[in-house]
Design an enzyme around this catalytic site. Structure first.
Site, PDB file in Angstrom:
ATOM      1  N   HIS A   1       0.841  -1.197   0.000  1.00  0.00           N
ATOM      2  CA  HIS A   1       0.000   0.000   0.000  1.00  0.00           C
ATOM      3  C   HIS A   1       0.879   1.251   0.000  1.00  0.00           C
ATOM      4  CE1 HIS A   1      -3.680  -2.256   0.465  1.00  0.00           C
ATOM      5  NE2 HIS A   1      -3.159  -2.905   1.494  1.00  0.00           N
TER       6      HIS A   1
ATOM      7  N   GLU B   1      -5.607 -12.673   6.974  1.00  0.00           N
ATOM      8  CA  GLU B   1      -6.548 -11.565   6.782  1.00  0.00           C
ATOM      9  C   GLU B   1      -7.772 -11.980   5.960  1.00  0.00           C
ATOM     10  OE1 GLU B   1      -4.337  -8.439   4.918  1.00  0.00           O
ATOM     11  OE2 GLU B   1      -3.252  -9.808   3.598  1.00  0.00           O
TER      12      GLU B   1
ATOM     13  N   ASP C   1      -9.190  -6.445   6.450  1.00  0.00           N
ATOM     14  CA  ASP C   1      -9.521  -7.359   5.364  1.00  0.00           C
ATOM     15  C   ASP C   1     -10.256  -8.592   5.882  1.00  0.00           C
ATOM     16  OD1 ASP C   1      -8.532  -5.913   3.187  1.00  0.00           O
ATOM     17  OD2 ASP C   1      -6.480  -6.559   3.582  1.00  0.00           O
TER      18      ASP C   1
END
Length: 249
Positions: free
Chosen positions: A37, A140, A166
């Site tokens: 990210h 996740e 997530d």
């Protein structure tokens, strides 16, 4: 990690050598360059690793995907280990471990780069990397929770990171971290890791010491405290709010 002792690190998201240097001088035991990210390129990632290692801090990389070609290049750049997102099965975990380890333990191709001293230290590097490199899997998704026993049984998996956001999304309740189903899934991960003595971690995104203490008391030993971006954002926002009060008096 082999002793399952508490370690505290942080995330680098700003793609900034200066931020990496500041964070490396702040007392963290490890720092993770985030390539999932962020806009960090392979070239910049290597530069950040050089800075982190130069300050005797353990340099890790969170790769953007479980991709053997990407993982191989990250390791060749000098990462001591990787954090891999969306590991949902034992096969996913084996794929990540294979990409980090040389044969016979893994399938990583042999090349010469920074990690091997640009050729000078290849034999020394090859003799220790299978033993000392770190593979941390991100749990996740509810499928990962259901398959966790098999995932952490894979030789070469050194720790787990829970990704609660997530995870909540995989349960159809994105962002609802206090929902009973999310809490139950997290509790199951905690139970299994505790029983198997597998290091368990989480990213405490908000730089809140009370949250860190909560996870320490719960037995988490891989704790990421915020990130360069969030620490900067928080201090700027807080100080400007304080200045506004002074200004308006």
């Amino acid at each position: 990690m082999k002793k399952n002792a508490l370690t505290i690190g942080s995330w680098l998201q700003l793609n900034s050598p200066s931020a990496a240097e500041i964070m490396s001088q702040s007392g963290f035991e490890w720092l993770t360059v985030d390539m999932e990210h962020s806009v960090t390129s392979l070239e910049t990632m290597q530069h950040l690793l050089q800075i982190i290692e130069g300050h005797n801090i353990v340099p890790l990389v969170r790769v953007g995907e479980n991709n053997p070609d990407l993982i191989k290049r990250v390791m060749d750049a000098g990462a001591y280990g990787i954090i891999v997102p969306m590991i949902n099965s034992a096969d996913d975990a084996k794929k990540a471990v294979n990409a980090v380890k040389y044969p016979p333990q893994g399938t990583r191709g042999v090349g010469i780069a920074r990690a091997q001293g640009y050729g000078r230290n290849f034999e020394e590097y090859a003799s220790v990397i299978n033993r000392e490199s770190v593979v941390i899997v991100q749990i996740e998704h509810i499928n990962a929770v259901n398959n966790l026993e098999e995932i952490i049984s894979v030789d070469g998996v050194d720790g787990c990171f829970i990704g609660p956001y997530d995870l909540s999304g995989s349960l159809g309740i994105p962002g609802n971290l206090t929902h009973i189903d999310v809490l139950a899934a997290v509790s199951e991960v905690e139970r299994i890791c505790r029983e198997r003595k597998m290091p368990l971690g989480i990213h405490v995104v908000d730089p809140d010491i009370s949250l860190m203490n909560k996870y320490i008391q719960a037995g988490y030993t891989l704790l990421a405290f915020s990130s360069d971006m969030l620490l900067l954002e928080k201090i700027c926002r807080e100080k400007m709010a304080a200045l506004a009060q002074v200004r308006n008096k």
